[in-house]
Design an enzyme around this catalytic site. Structure first.
Site, PDB file in Angstrom:
ATOM      1  N   HIS A   1       0.801  -1.234   0.000  1.00 32.60           N
ATOM      2  CA  HIS A   1       0.000   0.000   0.000  1.00 32.60           C
ATOM      3  C   HIS A   1       0.828   1.276   0.000  1.00 32.60           C
ATOM      4  O   HIS A   1       0.283   2.371  -0.092  1.00 32.60           O
ATOM      5  CB  HIS A   1      -0.961   0.023   1.197  1.00 32.60           C
ATOM      6  CG  HIS A   1      -0.284   0.345   2.494  1.00 32.60           C
ATOM      7  ND1 HIS A   1       0.421  -0.577   3.212  1.00 32.60           N
ATOM      8  CD2 HIS A   1      -0.193   1.503   3.194  1.00 32.60           C
ATOM      9  CE1 HIS A   1       0.918  -0.022   4.300  1.00 32.60           C
ATOM     10  NE2 HIS A   1       0.566   1.244   4.315  1.00 32.60           N
TER      11      HIS A   1
HETATM   12  C1  UD1 Z   1      -2.254   5.596   5.686  1.00 34.17           C
HETATM   13  C2  UD1 Z   1      -0.967   6.094   6.326  1.00 34.17           C
HETATM   14  C3  UD1 Z   1       0.084   5.003   6.275  1.00 34.17           C
HETATM   15  C4  UD1 Z   1      -0.440   3.706   6.849  1.00 34.17           C
HETATM   16  C5  UD1 Z   1      -1.723   3.333   6.137  1.00 34.17           C
HETATM   17  C6  UD1 Z   1      -2.339   2.071   6.668  1.00 34.17           C
HETATM   18  C7  UD1 Z   1      -0.475   8.504   6.139  1.00 34.17           C
HETATM   19  C8  UD1 Z   1       0.360   9.507   5.458  1.00 34.17           C
HETATM   20  N1  UD1 Z   1      -0.435   7.254   5.636  1.00 34.17           N
HETATM   21  O1  UD1 Z   1      -1.965   5.361   4.316  1.00 34.17           O
HETATM   22  O2  UD1 Z   1       1.220   5.401   7.032  1.00 34.17           O
HETATM   23  O3  UD1 Z   1       0.527   2.704   6.699  1.00 34.17           O
HETATM   24  O4  UD1 Z   1      -2.663   4.400   6.294  1.00 34.17           O
HETATM   25  O5  UD1 Z   1      -3.435   1.669   5.899  1.00 34.17           O
HETATM   26  O6  UD1 Z   1      -1.139   8.824   7.094  1.00 34.17           O
HETATM   27  N2  UD1 Z   1      -9.287   4.758   1.434  1.00 34.17           N
HETATM   28  C9  UD1 Z   1     -10.492   4.123   1.413  1.00 34.17           C
HETATM   29  N3  UD1 Z   1     -11.103   3.851   2.611  1.00 34.17           N
HETATM   30  C10 UD1 Z   1     -10.562   4.183   3.807  1.00 34.17           C
HETATM   31  C11 UD1 Z   1      -9.347   4.844   3.808  1.00 34.17           C
HETATM   32  C12 UD1 Z   1      -8.707   5.123   2.628  1.00 34.17           C
HETATM   33  O7  UD1 Z   1     -11.010   3.786   0.365  1.00 34.17           O
HETATM   34  O8  UD1 Z   1     -11.177   3.893   4.848  1.00 34.17           O
HETATM   35  C13 UD1 Z   1      -8.599   5.040   0.167  1.00 34.17           C
HETATM   36  C14 UD1 Z   1      -8.865   6.415  -0.373  1.00 34.17           C
HETATM   37  O9  UD1 Z   1      -8.904   6.326  -1.753  1.00 34.17           O
HETATM   38  C15 UD1 Z   1      -7.629   7.187   0.023  1.00 34.17           C
HETATM   39  C16 UD1 Z   1      -6.563   6.110  -0.041  1.00 34.17           C
HETATM   40  O10 UD1 Z   1      -7.214   4.904   0.348  1.00 34.17           O
HETATM   41  O11 UD1 Z   1      -7.403   8.267  -0.796  1.00 34.17           O
HETATM   42  C17 UD1 Z   1      -5.388   6.348   0.853  1.00 34.17           C
HETATM   43  O12 UD1 Z   1      -5.815   6.589   2.189  1.00 34.17           O
HETATM   44  P1  UD1 Z   1      -4.915   7.525   3.151  1.00 34.17           P
HETATM   45  O13 UD1 Z   1      -5.486   7.554   4.521  1.00 34.17           O
HETATM   46  O14 UD1 Z   1      -4.648   8.818   2.488  1.00 34.17           O
HETATM   47  O15 UD1 Z   1      -3.512   6.802   3.170  1.00 34.17           O
HETATM   48  P2  UD1 Z   1      -3.136   5.266   3.265  1.00 34.17           P
HETATM   49  O16 UD1 Z   1      -2.521   4.854   1.982  1.00 34.17           O
HETATM   50  O17 UD1 Z   1      -4.263   4.451   3.794  1.00 34.17           O
END
Ligand code: UD1
Length: 395
Positions: free
Chosen positions: A206
């Site tokens: 991820h």
């Molecule tokens: C975040 C953390 C990362 C951690 C990871 C665990 C930061 C900078 N990154 O990354 O350190 O290892 O979480 O999972 O804080 N999305 C969904 N549903 C959700 C959450 C996210 O669909 O409940 C999708 C969205 O498209 C979003 C993308 O995942 O834009 C990324 O989510 P985001 O919270 O920005 O970062 P992670 O890659 O999850």
């Protein structure tokens, strides 16, 4: 006195649950009130609610609904939403965990309001400033008043940055507390249909560096497909990765191998798979630690790690992201040449208790002040002893 504990994204839940539990178990008169805040950085049921259920976390008092967005948008939304919570609750301390955007945002909000900040999992360093998490770690540690560390290398990192000794508390690893407390339940979860214990490989991906670029993601998927021809692969797909696989037209490539593509798994189900697999390939941080404790070989598909203790003491191997290197390392493990490891100091299931002890020692109302507070509430000031002897008194 009040303590706010913050969770926001998936890995926070298992880090904070043992602290909540230990604080609740040790509550007595004069203990600080505990209040849980969810920033809403992760919001899908599979990324959040299921962890609350598995880890028996209480309903948060505040849900900030920060959601997804760019780093500035997400961090900014948490900053803005958390400030009125701090103003309303006036906590003595805000406890943040890990290295996600919510961690930094809440630490910054609290510190600027003059509230103590305690950082759980302080001192980890990858030295890679292209990773958003590294910025979050360095900045959060720089403004924290209590730095709870998981291992001795983290202590050294903080000392070398000039953090005074009295701020550093080497308590161990609360993520491992959750693992040890829930392993039995995890092992009772069924494995995905068609895979057998000890035979399969678990893959998770991820990190933006691995999944946001079509070339990088395509190369990793092709490597996983190749390895799956030797051992079936179970691949729970993070929403970021799923979105990119679809956007880049790569999802179909997974069909070429023996790959069980799954939705993000609940905590018990995931830990149950890792504990019974033959090898893990991951770019996660926490999984490097969990595999070390479970004695499962782990290939970390990154160029660096903020958790080098898992390579020095544990079963983790930092293999980078070049397909040829991943292939060589994976075949070596599948041929039976896996590293043997030992468990780092204080990864013993008691880190949450150590943190609770420290927080209670600092933020409980001392008995002498308790009496005065209590009586002042009734509009009079008596000597503590007089209050203590009140029949049926709450002191
Ligand atoms: C975040 C953390 C990362 C951690 C990871 C665990 C930061 C900078 N990154 O990354 O350190 O290892 O979480 O999972 O804080 N999305 C969904 N549903 C959700 C959450 C996210 O669909 O409940 C999708 C969205 O498209 C979003 C993308 O995942 O834009 C990324 O989510 P985001 O919270 O920005 O970062 P992670 O890659 O999850």
């Amino acid at each position: 006195m009040k303590i706010l504990l913050v969770v926001g994204a998936r890995p926070n839940f298992m880090k904070v649950a043992p602290i909540m539990r230990a604080l609740a178990a040790k509550q007595c008169h004069g203990s600080p009130e505990i209040c849980l805040v969810h920033t809403g950085q992760h919001y899908d049921a599979r990324m959040s609610d299921s962890f609350f259920a598995d880890l028996q976390l209480p309903e948060p008092r505040y849900h900030l609904a920060a959601g997804s967005g760019s780093h500035a948008q997400q961090t900014g939304r948490v900053l803005t939403a958390f400030e009125p919570v701090c103003e309303r609750e006036s906590p003595a301390c805000v406890v943040v965990a890990g290295d996600v955007n919510s961690t930094l945002a809440c630490a910054l909000t609290a510190k600027k309001l003059g509230i103590d900040v305690a950082h759980v999992e302080a001192g980890l360093r990858s030295r890679d400033h292209s990773m958003p998490e590294e910025i979050n770690r360095v900045c959060t540690d720089a403004i924290s008043d209590i730095l709870f560390t998981t291992d001795t290398l983290a202590n050294e990192n903080l000392r070398s940055e000039g953090v005074p000794e009295h701020k550093i508390r080497f308590v161990g690893n609360t993520m491992i507390d959750s693992l040890l407390a829930n392993l039995k339940r995890a092992l009772a979860c069924p494995l995905p249909e068609g895979v057998e214990a000890g035979q399969f490989v678990v893959v998770t991906l991820h990190r933006p560096g691995n999944v946001d670029d079509p070339g990088a993601l395509g190369g990793l998927i092709d490597t996983v497909v190749e390895i799956s021809r030797r051992a079936p692969v179970v691949f729970p797909v993070h929403p970021r990765t799923r979105g990119n696989l679809e956007r880049f037209g790569l999802a179909g490539r997974l069909d070429a191998g023996d790959i069980h593509v799954l939705e993000p798994q609940g905590y018990f189900s995931f830990i149950g798979m890792v504990a019974r697999c033959r090898m893990v390939m991951t770019d996660s941080g926490g999984i490097q630690e969990e595999t070390t404790v479970l004695n499962i070989p782990c290939l970390t598909l990154r160029e660096n790690t903020e958790r080098p203790i898992t390579c020095i003491s544990g079963t983790n191997m930092l293999v980078g992201t070049a397909p040829a290197n991943i292939r060589t390392a994976a075949h070596a493990v599948l041929d039976g040449r896996a590293p043997r490891g030992s468990v780092p100091a204080k990864w013993d299931g008691k880190a949450g208790q150590r943190i609770a002890d420290e927080l209670l020692a600092r933020y409980s109302v001392p008995p002498s002040d308790r009496a005065v507070c209590h009586v002042q509430d009734r509009g009079a000031v008596l000597q503590p002893d007089a209050v203590l002897s009140t029949p049926g008194g709450v002191l």
